[in-house]
Write a protein that holds these residues in place. Structure first.
Motif, short mmCIF file in Angstrom:
data_model
loop_
_atom_site.label_atom_id
_atom_site.label_comp_id
_atom_site.label_asym_id
_atom_site.label_seq_id
_atom_site.Cartn_x
_atom_site.Cartn_y
_atom_site.Cartn_z
N GLU A 89 37.01 26.32 -4.86
CA GLU A 89 35.57 26.19 -5.10
C GLU A 89 35.24 24.80 -5.58
O GLU A 89 35.66 24.40 -6.67
N GLY A 90 34.47 24.04 -4.80
CA GLY A 90 33.93 22.77 -5.28
C GLY A 90 34.91 21.61 -5.33
O GLY A 90 34.56 20.54 -5.79
N LEU A 91 36.16 21.81 -4.84
CA LEU A 91 37.13 20.71 -4.87
C LEU A 91 37.49 20.30 -3.46
O LEU A 91 37.38 21.10 -2.53
N ASN A 92 37.97 19.05 -3.31
CA ASN A 92 38.34 18.51 -2.01
C ASN A 92 37.14 18.59 -1.06
O ASN A 92 37.22 19.12 0.04
N THR A 93 36.01 18.07 -1.56
CA THR A 93 34.77 18.23 -0.78
C THR A 93 34.44 16.97 -0.01
O THR A 93 34.78 15.86 -0.39
N HIS A 94 33.76 17.19 1.11
CA HIS A 94 33.10 16.12 1.83
C HIS A 94 31.65 16.58 1.96
O HIS A 94 31.35 17.75 1.76
N TYR A 95 30.77 15.65 2.26
CA TYR A 95 29.34 16.00 2.25
C TYR A 95 28.79 16.04 3.65
O TYR A 95 29.16 15.25 4.50
N ARG A 96 27.89 17.00 3.88
CA ARG A 96 27.29 17.10 5.21
C ARG A 96 25.89 17.67 5.07
O ARG A 96 25.53 18.23 4.04
N TYR A 97 25.12 17.52 6.17
CA TYR A 97 23.77 18.06 6.21
C TYR A 97 23.83 19.42 6.88
O TYR A 97 24.51 19.60 7.87
N ILE A 98 23.09 20.39 6.37
CA ILE A 98 23.12 21.74 6.91
C ILE A 98 21.70 22.19 7.18
O ILE A 98 20.78 21.85 6.42
N TYR A 104 13.49 17.19 10.47
CA TYR A 104 14.05 17.41 9.13
C TYR A 104 15.56 17.25 9.20
O TYR A 104 16.23 17.91 9.98
N ARG A 105 16.13 16.35 8.36
CA ARG A 105 17.55 16.08 8.49
C ARG A 105 18.42 17.15 7.85
O ARG A 105 19.62 17.12 8.01
N GLY A 106 17.86 18.11 7.10
CA GLY A 106 18.64 19.19 6.54
C GLY A 106 19.00 18.96 5.09
O GLY A 106 18.75 17.91 4.52
N THR A 107 19.62 19.99 4.48
CA THR A 107 20.02 19.87 3.07
C THR A 107 21.38 19.19 3.00
O THR A 107 22.28 19.51 3.78
N TYR A 108 21.52 18.31 1.99
CA TYR A 108 22.78 17.57 1.82
C TYR A 108 23.64 18.38 0.87
O TYR A 108 23.33 18.50 -0.31
N ILE A 109 24.70 19.00 1.39
CA ILE A 109 25.53 19.83 0.52
C ILE A 109 26.96 19.35 0.57
O ILE A 109 27.37 18.63 1.48
N ALA A 110 27.73 19.79 -0.44
CA ALA A 110 29.15 19.48 -0.51
C ALA A 110 29.90 20.66 0.11
O ALA A 110 29.73 21.78 -0.33
N SER A 111 30.71 20.40 1.12
CA SER A 111 31.48 21.49 1.73
C SER A 111 32.96 21.22 1.51
O SER A 111 33.43 20.10 1.66
N GLU A 112 33.68 22.30 1.12
CA GLU A 112 35.09 22.15 0.75
C GLU A 112 35.95 22.12 2.00
O GLU A 112 35.70 22.84 2.95
N ALA A 113 36.98 21.27 1.96
CA ALA A 113 37.95 21.22 3.05
C ALA A 113 39.17 22.04 2.66
O ALA A 113 39.51 22.11 1.48
N PRO A 114 39.85 22.65 3.62
CA PRO A 114 41.01 23.46 3.25
C PRO A 114 42.20 22.59 2.83
O PRO A 114 42.36 21.47 3.31
#
Lengths: 216, 135
Positions: A89-98, A104-114
């Motif tokens: 949860e919340g670690l090893n994240t990269h950021y993307r728009y969803i 509208y470019r979307g919400t900027y969220i942090a998504s975790e990588a495996p």
């Protein structure tokens, strides 16, 4: 070949033997875009680990050994056994728009990588340091995870339901049967069917019998 | 890639011939029932006479003192009773009677009807085989 046979073949061969599993669930549209039915993707080699030897469970606290968030501890949110992946949860994240649509470019969220299983270790609950884990048996015969360094047992994480309901804190609604009523034993075994019992109880007399008919 | 896999990749050509032809397809003059059972008789002059016996009637006993509701609370622990099997039913219902009769010396293999074992299902309203009730 018949059309239905073709369609049923397409439905059955949904996950071929060399299907490449990703972070998306295989039945979603995103996974279908990455793995359309006819496509053969490059094979990813995973060291096979038996189900009994798997030591990281969902809900465990683990520490990351290598990568961007090296040295940080986090809770396991998802486990992918087929690829030896663990998502924290919340670690090893990269950021993307969803959720982008139109301008509208979307919400900027942090998504975790495996993270691979070998980059992650369980934490001893007492001194909160990373340790190696072994599966051993207690005196009662229970199979538990034991940290090699200190010898302490690491308990299994408490199972949390996916819908977030905690049974002990549940408040019964008007349509919920209380636990006492549910566990009451009112069944008396008898050779009558339910319909015959109900007829007996309500004093329904039925002397007519259906006419005999035949079918082939 | 072969012809079949190429076909499966994209859209499969043509309509599905084996799909069920229901009353939702076809022209508006096409009439077909969806499986509802008739509740009467259609006469020669195209008049429909409803027959009371063919209309289903729900027999509901009185629900006084009935505490079970549609849903079960999440707090309920898992039950400990095993599902009923034919062996358990026999042991609980018939075995005591048969044991008692054997001790008295009255048990005979020709007279098994008195324990509830039926030779044929003829004449019964709810036959077990072929099963003629829904549940």
């Amino acid at each position: 070949m018949r059309l239905t046979a073709l369609l049923s073949m397409a439905a059955k061969a949904a996950f071929p033997r060399d299907y490449r599993y990703g972070t998306n669930r295989p039945w979603t549209i995103a996974a279908q875009r990455l793995n359309p039915p006819g496509k053969k993707r490059r094979k990813v080699f995973v060291e096979p680990i038996a189900n009994e030897d798997w030591h990281v469970l969902r809900g465990d606290t683990v520490e990351i050994l290598s990568g961007k968030d090296k040295g940080k501890q986090g809770k396991v949110a998802q486990v992918f056994r087929r690829r030896s992946w663990v998502i924290l949860e919340g670690l090893n994240t990269h950021y993307r728009y969803i959720g982008r649509s139109g301008d509208y470019r979307g919400t900027y969220i942090a998504s975790e990588a495996p993270l691979l299983l070998k980059d992650v270790t369980l934490i001893d609950p007492t001194d909160r340091k990373p340790t190696d884990i072994e599966w051993r048996y207690t005196e009662e015969g229970e199979r538990v995870r034991v940290s090699v360094r200190t010898g302490r047992i690491i308990p299994k994480p408490v199972y949390q339901r996916r819908d977030g309901i905690i049974p002990q804190q549940w408040k019964d609604g008007p349509k919920d049967t209380s636990p006492e009523d549910t566990l009451q034993k009112t069944y008396t075994p008898s050779l009558k069917t339910l319909e015959e019992e109900v007829m007996e109880k309500m004093n329904i007399q039925e002397d007519r019998r259906p006419r005999k008919s035949y079918w082939y | 890639m072969g012809v079949l896999s190429a076909l499966m990749r994209g859209l499969v050509r043509g309509a599905d011939r084996m799909a069920e032809f229901t009353s939702k397809r076809g022209p508006r003059t096409f009439y077909k029932s969806r499986g509802a059972r008739p509740t009467g008789v259609l006469t020669a002059s195209r008049k429909f006479i409803p027959v009371q016996a063919m209309i289903p009637e729900f027999v509901v006993p009185s629900l006084e003192g009935f505490n079970l509701k549609p849903y079960v609370s999440y707090k309920t622990p898992a039950g400990t009773e095993q599902p009923m099997t034919p062996e358990m039913l026999f042991n609980q219902v018939l075995a005591p009677q048969i044991e008692r009769d054997i001790e008295e010396g009255v048990f005979s293999e020709e007279n098994l009807e008195k324990y509830g074992l039926e030779k044929t299902q003829e004449g019964k309203l709810f036959k077990l085989h072929p099963k003629n009730f829904v549940r």
